[in-house]
Design an enzyme around this catalytic site. Structure first.
Site, PDB file in Angstrom:
ATOM      1  N   LYS A 112      -0.559  17.932  26.077  1.00  0.00           N
ATOM      2  CA  LYS A 112       0.818  18.252  26.502  1.00  0.00           C
ATOM      3  C   LYS A 112       0.713  19.017  27.814  1.00  0.00           C
ATOM      4  O   LYS A 112      -0.308  19.664  28.080  1.00  0.00           O
ATOM      5  CB  LYS A 112       1.503  19.142  25.447  1.00  0.00           C
ATOM      6  CG  LYS A 112       3.010  19.134  25.500  1.00  0.00           C
ATOM      7  CD  LYS A 112       3.592  17.933  24.789  1.00  0.00           C
ATOM      8  CE  LYS A 112       5.070  17.794  25.015  1.00  0.00           C
ATOM      9  NZ  LYS A 112       5.640  16.684  24.240  1.00  0.00           N
ATOM     10  N   ASP A 132       8.955  14.275  28.900  1.00  0.00           N
ATOM     11  CA  ASP A 132       9.433  15.127  27.804  1.00  0.00           C
ATOM     12  C   ASP A 132      10.696  15.781  28.379  1.00  0.00           C
ATOM     13  O   ASP A 132      11.273  15.270  29.347  1.00  0.00           O
ATOM     14  CB  ASP A 132       8.357  16.152  27.392  1.00  0.00           C
ATOM     15  CG  ASP A 132       8.737  16.907  26.111  1.00  0.00           C
ATOM     16  OD1 ASP A 132       8.818  16.268  25.060  1.00  0.00           O
ATOM     17  OD2 ASP A 132       8.974  18.123  26.161  1.00  0.00           O
TER      18      ASP A 132
END
Ligand code: NDP
Length: 439
Positions: free
Chosen positions: A127, A167
């Site tokens: 991430k 995201d």
């Protein structure tokens, strides 16, 4: 925690990551649900999988300098957490939001490792992101920031090494800017996913998370003698995941009677039409705009009141912590029999426990919203083959994947004696898949 090894491992992880609350919460939830595995297989303790899986392989932190519209230099911080690559390249989104910090990204990278493992595709977990907040920035500022961010990140990523995607704050437009900058340095189009179609993107990726959520939920319902057919559904949010969940639930025979946004919610007993919803929400307008397209819809403020509307199935698809214990109690009182998560972490832990105790079928995000990242893997395959997949090919494979995820997760839960606990099943199946490849 009761298991001695699990307790010890958590103490070690807490000690090493003091003050990182979000990360430690994510670790705790997963470790707790792995206790039955360690109770049954105490010999696993010596492999120290828990300490190893919680520690990122690598964390990259960098400075991003860019110029605003006045020509002034601005400074932000960028990150990439490369959590685990036992089963494939690190894979996970980039988040641009002022709330971004290392603890949040580490918690998301940790979760992503398990989610990616559930898809059955060879993808590890990662991430990244920045504390840059796109809200209030001009399109030109966002573009300049994306280029400056990628100039710092590009040496660390690649289609066989680490594959970021979007995201929060990073949609198709931003991915387009990021891939443009990346390609100036390296000719490796498969390094980012969620790309626009004219830049190597995949047909069906936009719909994937919402459609995948409904495929998973339908399988879970069918397994209990129920289905979307004839059911009344509430879906929170009206963005990417919610809109396509509305489309697919409707196609499967449900009536979506309520949806929401940041400011309020609509109820339409005649059924919400996702195409009209897309028009109503153009330019991030208020969902109240939907009233222009329907004579039967009603609007009210306070989006959490959506969950007070009487329905059969609830799909939280907006944001984290939408369903707390009180809301869970309302859902049970109203006779809701299934909740499946489209958003990440929308249901608080005590609310999940309450729903499960009251026999509400519960699909956890790690499993039920994994269709998005699953289709990101299909995009990587399409780029590696230098081909163009059709929408139908993507959709068919997505459906197979979500049905497979449901059964793998359920089987894992069943093997450890709690067959309706898909939260536990998802953590166990993800853990088994990753640790099989960890040396
Ligand atoms: P979007 O930004 O497209 O949509 C989010 C929607 O939620 C918007 O309609 C927003 O309202 C609404 N919203 C935000 N806060 C609230 C709130 N407190 N109450 C009600 N509605 C609210 O995001 P996505 O649809 O892409 O993502 C939603 C969730 O799904 C996130 O948790 C994300 O991490 C997760 N997810 C997304 C994937 C994807 O492929 N997109 C994959 C896996 C998970 P408004 O329009 O007013 O801003």
């Amino acid at each position: 925690m009761k298991n001695k090894y699990v307790k010890q491992a958590y103490a070690e992880v807490s000690n090493r990551n003091k003050g990182e609350t979000q990360f430690l919460n994510a670790v705790k939830e997963v470790f707790e649900s792995l206790e039955p595995v360690y109770d049954a297989h105490p010999e696993l303790a010596k492999k120290k999988y828990l300490e190893r899986i919680a520690e990122p392989q690598r964390v990259i932190e960098f400075k991003v300098e860019w110029k605003d519209d006045n020509g002034d230099i601005q400074v932000n911080r960028g990150y990439r957490v490369q959590q685990n690559n036992a089963i494939g390249p690190f894979k996970g989104g980039l988040r641009f939001n002022q709330s971004v910090n290392l603890s949040i990204l580490k918690s998301l990278a940790f979760e992503q490792t398990f989610k990616n493992a559930l898809t059955g595709c060879p993808m590890g977990g990662g991430k990244g992101g920045s504390d840059f907040d796109p809200h209030g920035k001009s399109p030109a500022e966002i573009e300049r920031f994306c280029h400056a961010f990628m100039k710092q990140l590009y040496p660390y990523i690649g289609s066989k090494k680490d594959v970021p995607a979007g995201d929060l704050g990073v949609g198709g437009t931003e991915i387009g800017y990021l891939i443009d900058e990346y390609l100036k340095h390296r000719k490796d189009i498969g390094t980012l996913t969620g790309k626009p179609l004219d830049k190597g993107g995949l047909k069906g990726r936009t719909e994937a998370t919402g459609y995948g959520l409904c495929y998973f939920t339908e399988e879970m319902l069918n397994d209990h003698g129920k289905s979307f057919k004839g059911a009344k559904v509430l879906i929170s949010g009206s963005g990417n995941v919610s809109t396509y969940a509305c489309a697919k639930a409707t196609e499967l025979g449900a009536t979506v009677i309520g949806m929401s946004d940041r400011n309020g919610y609509i109820v339409d007993e005649a059924g919400i039409d996702y195409k009209k919803l897309i028009k109503a929400k153009e330019g991030r307008a208020s969902i109240e705009n939907y009233l222009k397209y329907s004579d039967t819809a009603k609007y009210a403020e306070n989006p959490t009141d959506l969950f007070k509307v009487k329905a059969d199935i609830v799909l939280p698809c907006a944001t984290q912590n939408e369903i707390d214990l009180d809301t869970a109690k309302t859902l049970v009182t109203n006779g809701v029999y299934a909740v499946a998560e489209g958003a990440n972490l929308p249901t608080k832990l005590d609310a999940i426990a309450y729903l499960q105790e009251n026999k509400v079928l519960f699909g956890p995000a790690k499993a039920s919203n994994a269709g998005g990242v699953g289709c990101s893997y299909f995009e990587m395959c399409q780029n590696a083959e230098d081909s163009k997949w059709t929408f139908n090919k993507t959709d068919k494979k997505l459906h197979e994947m979500m049905v497979g995820i449901y059964h793998n997760v359920k089987d894992a839960a069943e093997r450890y004696g709690d067959k309706e606990n898909l939260v536990m099943g998802a953590n166990i199946f993800g853990f088994e898949t990753v640790t099989k490849k960890m040396k």
